[in-house]
Scaffold this motif. Structure first.
Motif, PDB file in Angstrom:
ATOM      1  N   ARG A 157       0.824  -1.204   0.000  1.00 21.41           N
ATOM      2  CA  ARG A 157       0.000   0.000   0.000  1.00 21.41           C
ATOM      3  C   ARG A 157       0.866   1.266   0.000  1.00 21.41           C
ATOM      4  O   ARG A 157       0.566   2.237  -0.691  1.00 21.41           O
ATOM      5  CB  ARG A 157      -0.946   0.018   1.202  1.00 21.41           C
ATOM      6  CG  ARG A 157      -2.122  -0.926   1.067  1.00 21.41           C
ATOM      7  CD  ARG A 157      -3.086  -0.776   2.253  1.00 21.41           C
ATOM      8  NE  ARG A 157      -4.108  -1.769   2.200  1.00 21.41           N
ATOM      9  CZ  ARG A 157      -3.999  -3.013   2.654  1.00 21.41           C
ATOM     10  NH1 ARG A 157      -2.877  -3.406   3.238  1.00 21.41           N
ATOM     11  NH2 ARG A 157      -4.996  -3.862   2.555  1.00 21.41           N
ATOM     12  N   ARG A 158       1.939   1.246   0.779  1.00 19.17           N
ATOM     13  CA  ARG A 158       2.850   2.395   0.813  1.00 19.17           C
ATOM     14  C   ARG A 158       3.486   2.612  -0.561  1.00 19.17           C
ATOM     15  O   ARG A 158       3.608   3.748  -1.031  1.00 19.17           O
ATOM     16  CB  ARG A 158       3.914   2.195   1.893  1.00 19.17           C
ATOM     17  CG  ARG A 158       3.343   2.336   3.296  1.00 19.17           C
ATOM     18  CD  ARG A 158       4.344   2.085   4.423  1.00 19.17           C
ATOM     19  NE  ARG A 158       5.677   2.576   4.173  1.00 19.17           N
ATOM     20  CZ  ARG A 158       6.795   1.901   4.469  1.00 19.17           C
ATOM     21  NH1 ARG A 158       6.726   0.707   5.041  1.00 19.17           N
ATOM     22  NH2 ARG A 158       7.971   2.412   4.223  1.00 19.17           N
ATOM     23  N   ILE A 159       3.890   1.522  -1.198  1.00 22.04           N
ATOM     24  CA  ILE A 159       4.480   1.609  -2.544  1.00 22.04           C
ATOM     25  C   ILE A 159       3.463   2.203  -3.518  1.00 22.04           C
ATOM     26  O   ILE A 159       3.772   3.125  -4.280  1.00 22.04           O
ATOM     27  CB  ILE A 159       4.964   0.226  -3.030  1.00 22.04           C
ATOM     28  CG1 ILE A 159       6.140  -0.251  -2.185  1.00 22.04           C
ATOM     29  CG2 ILE A 159       5.330   0.264  -4.515  1.00 22.04           C
ATOM     30  CD1 ILE A 159       6.512  -1.722  -2.398  1.00 22.04           C
ATOM     31  N   LEU A 160       2.238   1.700  -3.487  1.00 21.64           N
ATOM     32  CA  LEU A 160       1.204   2.184  -4.403  1.00 21.64           C
ATOM     33  C   LEU A 160       0.868   3.654  -4.157  1.00 21.64           C
ATOM     34  O   LEU A 160       0.652   4.410  -5.102  1.00 21.64           O
ATOM     35  CB  LEU A 160      -0.048   1.315  -4.303  1.00 21.64           C
ATOM     36  CG  LEU A 160       0.090  -0.101  -4.854  1.00 21.64           C
ATOM     37  CD1 LEU A 160      -1.171  -0.903  -4.572  1.00 21.64           C
ATOM     38  CD2 LEU A 160       0.415  -0.091  -6.339  1.00 21.64           C
ATOM     39  N   ARG A 161       0.820   4.067  -2.892  1.00 21.21           N
ATOM     40  CA  ARG A 161       0.561   5.478  -2.588  1.00 21.21           C
ATOM     41  C   ARG A 161       1.630   6.372  -3.208  1.00 21.21           C
ATOM     42  O   ARG A 161       1.331   7.407  -3.804  1.00 21.21           O
ATOM     43  CB  ARG A 161       0.498   5.717  -1.071  1.00 21.21           C
ATOM     44  CG  ARG A 161      -0.860   5.439  -0.462  1.00 21.21           C
ATOM     45  CD  ARG A 161      -0.969   6.000   0.952  1.00 21.21           C
ATOM     46  NE  ARG A 161      -0.034   5.403   1.893  1.00 21.21           N
ATOM     47  CZ  ARG A 161      -0.296   4.288   2.609  1.00 21.21           C
ATOM     48  NH1 ARG A 161      -1.447   3.673   2.497  1.00 21.21           N
ATOM     49  NH2 ARG A 161       0.600   3.818   3.439  1.00 21.21           N
ATOM     50  N   VAL A 202       7.346  -4.533  -6.720  1.00 20.43           N
ATOM     51  CA  VAL A 202       6.668  -3.943  -7.878  1.00 20.43           C
ATOM     52  C   VAL A 202       6.424  -5.019  -8.936  1.00 20.43           C
ATOM     53  O   VAL A 202       5.324  -5.097  -9.511  1.00 20.43           O
ATOM     54  CB  VAL A 202       7.489  -2.759  -8.447  1.00 20.43           C
ATOM     55  CG1 VAL A 202       6.956  -2.319  -9.803  1.00 20.43           C
ATOM     56  CG2 VAL A 202       7.477  -1.585  -7.460  1.00 20.43           C
ATOM     57  N   GLU A 203       7.403  -5.852  -9.183  1.00 19.87           N
ATOM     58  CA  GLU A 203       7.246  -6.928 -10.178  1.00 19.87           C
ATOM     59  C   GLU A 203       6.133  -7.893  -9.758  1.00 19.87           C
ATOM     60  O   GLU A 203       5.342  -8.340 -10.586  1.00 19.87           O
ATOM     61  CB  GLU A 203       8.568  -7.685 -10.362  1.00 19.87           C
ATOM     62  CG  GLU A 203       8.538  -8.695 -11.481  1.00 19.87           C
ATOM     63  CD  GLU A 203       8.266  -8.075 -12.842  1.00 19.87           C
ATOM     64  OE1 GLU A 203       7.603  -8.741 -13.674  1.00 19.87           O
ATOM     65  OE2 GLU A 203       8.690  -6.929 -13.078  1.00 19.87           O
ATOM     66  N   LYS A 219     -13.306  16.993 -11.158  1.00 19.84           N
ATOM     67  CA  LYS A 219     -12.415  16.045 -10.485  1.00 19.84           C
ATOM     68  C   LYS A 219     -12.048  14.965 -11.486  1.00 19.84           C
ATOM     69  O   LYS A 219     -12.896  14.418 -12.181  1.00 19.84           O
ATOM     70  CB  LYS A 219     -13.108  15.411  -9.275  1.00 19.84           C
ATOM     71  CG  LYS A 219     -12.215  14.446  -8.514  1.00 19.84           C
ATOM     72  CD  LYS A 219     -12.873  13.884  -7.280  1.00 19.84           C
ATOM     73  CE  LYS A 219     -11.934  12.936  -6.568  1.00 19.84           C
ATOM     74  NZ  LYS A 219     -12.527  12.356  -5.378  1.00 19.84           N
ATOM     75  N   ASN A 220     -10.766  14.671 -11.548  1.00 16.29           N
ATOM     76  CA  ASN A 220     -10.264  13.620 -12.425  1.00 16.29           C
ATOM     77  C   ASN A 220      -9.123  12.937 -11.675  1.00 16.29           C
ATOM     78  O   ASN A 220      -7.972  13.318 -11.814  1.00 16.29           O
ATOM     79  CB  ASN A 220      -9.778  14.210 -13.753  1.00 16.29           C
ATOM     80  CG  ASN A 220      -9.370  13.131 -14.722  1.00 16.29           C
ATOM     81  OD1 ASN A 220      -9.770  11.985 -14.590  1.00 16.29           O
ATOM     82  ND2 ASN A 220      -8.572  13.489 -15.706  1.00 16.29           N
ATOM     83  N   ASP A 221      -9.468  11.966 -10.865  1.00 13.49           N
ATOM     84  CA  ASP A 221      -8.491  11.344  -9.986  1.00 13.49           C
ATOM     85  C   ASP A 221      -8.679   9.848 -10.011  1.00 13.49           C
ATOM     86  O   ASP A 221      -9.678   9.332  -9.519  1.00 13.49           O
ATOM     87  CB  ASP A 221      -8.679  11.884  -8.567  1.00 13.49           C
ATOM     88  CG  ASP A 221      -7.599  11.435  -7.615  1.00 13.49           C
ATOM     89  OD1 ASP A 221      -6.683  10.681  -8.031  1.00 13.49           O
ATOM     90  OD2 ASP A 221      -7.654  11.828  -6.444  1.00 13.49           O
ATOM     91  N   ASP A 222      -7.724   9.151 -10.610  1.00 10.96           N
ATOM     92  CA  ASP A 222      -7.796   7.689 -10.684  1.00 10.96           C
ATOM     93  C   ASP A 222      -7.191   7.025  -9.458  1.00 10.96           C
ATOM     94  O   ASP A 222      -7.224   5.805  -9.347  1.00 10.96           O
ATOM     95  CB  ASP A 222      -7.052   7.183 -11.931  1.00 10.96           C
ATOM     96  CG  ASP A 222      -7.770   7.515 -13.207  1.00 10.96           C
ATOM     97  OD1 ASP A 222      -8.987   7.763 -13.158  1.00 10.96           O
ATOM     98  OD2 ASP A 222      -7.116   7.534 -14.266  1.00 10.96           O
ATOM     99  N   SER A 223      -6.618   7.799  -8.548  1.00  9.86           N
ATOM    100  CA  SER A 223      -5.952   7.194  -7.401  1.00  9.86           C
ATOM    101  C   SER A 223      -6.964   6.647  -6.409  1.00  9.86           C
ATOM    102  O   SER A 223      -8.074   7.152  -6.276  1.00  9.86           O
ATOM    103  CB  SER A 223      -5.022   8.201  -6.717  1.00  9.86           C
ATOM    104  OG  SER A 223      -5.769   9.279  -6.222  1.00  9.86           O
ATOM    105  N   LEU A 224      -6.558   5.598  -5.723  1.00 10.63           N
ATOM    106  CA  LEU A 224      -7.400   4.958  -4.717  1.00 10.63           C
ATOM    107  C   LEU A 224      -6.921   5.348  -3.322  1.00 10.63           C
ATOM    108  O   LEU A 224      -5.737   5.576  -3.115  1.00 10.63           O
ATOM    109  CB  LEU A 224      -7.309   3.437  -4.843  1.00 10.63           C
ATOM    110  CG  LEU A 224      -7.938   2.831  -6.086  1.00 10.63           C
ATOM    111  CD1 LEU A 224      -7.650   1.339  -6.135  1.00 10.63           C
ATOM    112  CD2 LEU A 224      -9.427   3.063  -6.098  1.00 10.63           C
TER     113      LEU A 224
END
Length: 151
Positions: free
Chosen positions: A7-11, A39-40, A144-149
């Motif tokens: 989750r930290r990596i994705l953030r 990541v892989e 708003k245009n935000d694809d982040s979760l």
């Protein structure tokens, strides 16, 4: 499915997808090798699909964006397939979504200006197969245009 480190990596990747691996590893307190393995693994699991370019269409001269809501003639057995196949061939159609309900398909169309849009609409959109009804919605503003979760 995802642990805290994932989750930290994705953030971090959502905040800055162009960050170099060594810098990202340093921010997260990881070795570059450990980060690369994580990541892989997320790529292998199809969580990460890879980098992509986000294009500023107005900066390239495309000032008009229209959303077309299309209802198809569903009495034809291949209506969806034939419509989508033909719509994919129109270069100014930048997004296609399908729905359940009264509206079957939504097309996002970009154009340089209104005369250009009218040409696309008359010559290409109206020539698409199996259209029973079509409604055009002129894009005014993107609020708003935000694809982040929220990870």
């Amino acid at each position: 499915m995802l642990d805290d480190l994932d989750r930290r990596i994705l953030r971090q990747l959502q905040a800055d997808p162009m960050m170099a691996v060594p810098e990202l590893a340093e921010r997260l307190g990881l070795s570059s090798a450990r980060l690369a393995r994580r990541v892989e693994r997320m790529r292998d699991r199809k969580i990460l699909r890879g980098p992509r370019a986000v294009i500023n269409w107005p900066a390239l001269g495309y000032a008009v964006e229209v959303s077309l809501r299309v209802t198809l003639d569903k009495t034809q057995p291949r209506a969806f397939d034939e419509f989508i196949e033909a719509a994919c061939e129109i270069s100014e159609v930048v997004e296609i979504q399908t729905f359940l309900g009264r509206v079957d398909v939504r097309l996002s169309v970009i154009a340089r200006d209104m005369p250009h849009y009218q040409l696309i609409y008359r010559d290409q959109i109206l020539a698409l197969p199996h259209i029973a009804d079509i409604e055009a919605l002129m894009h005014v503003a993107r609020i708003k245009n935000d694809d982040s979760l929220p990870l």
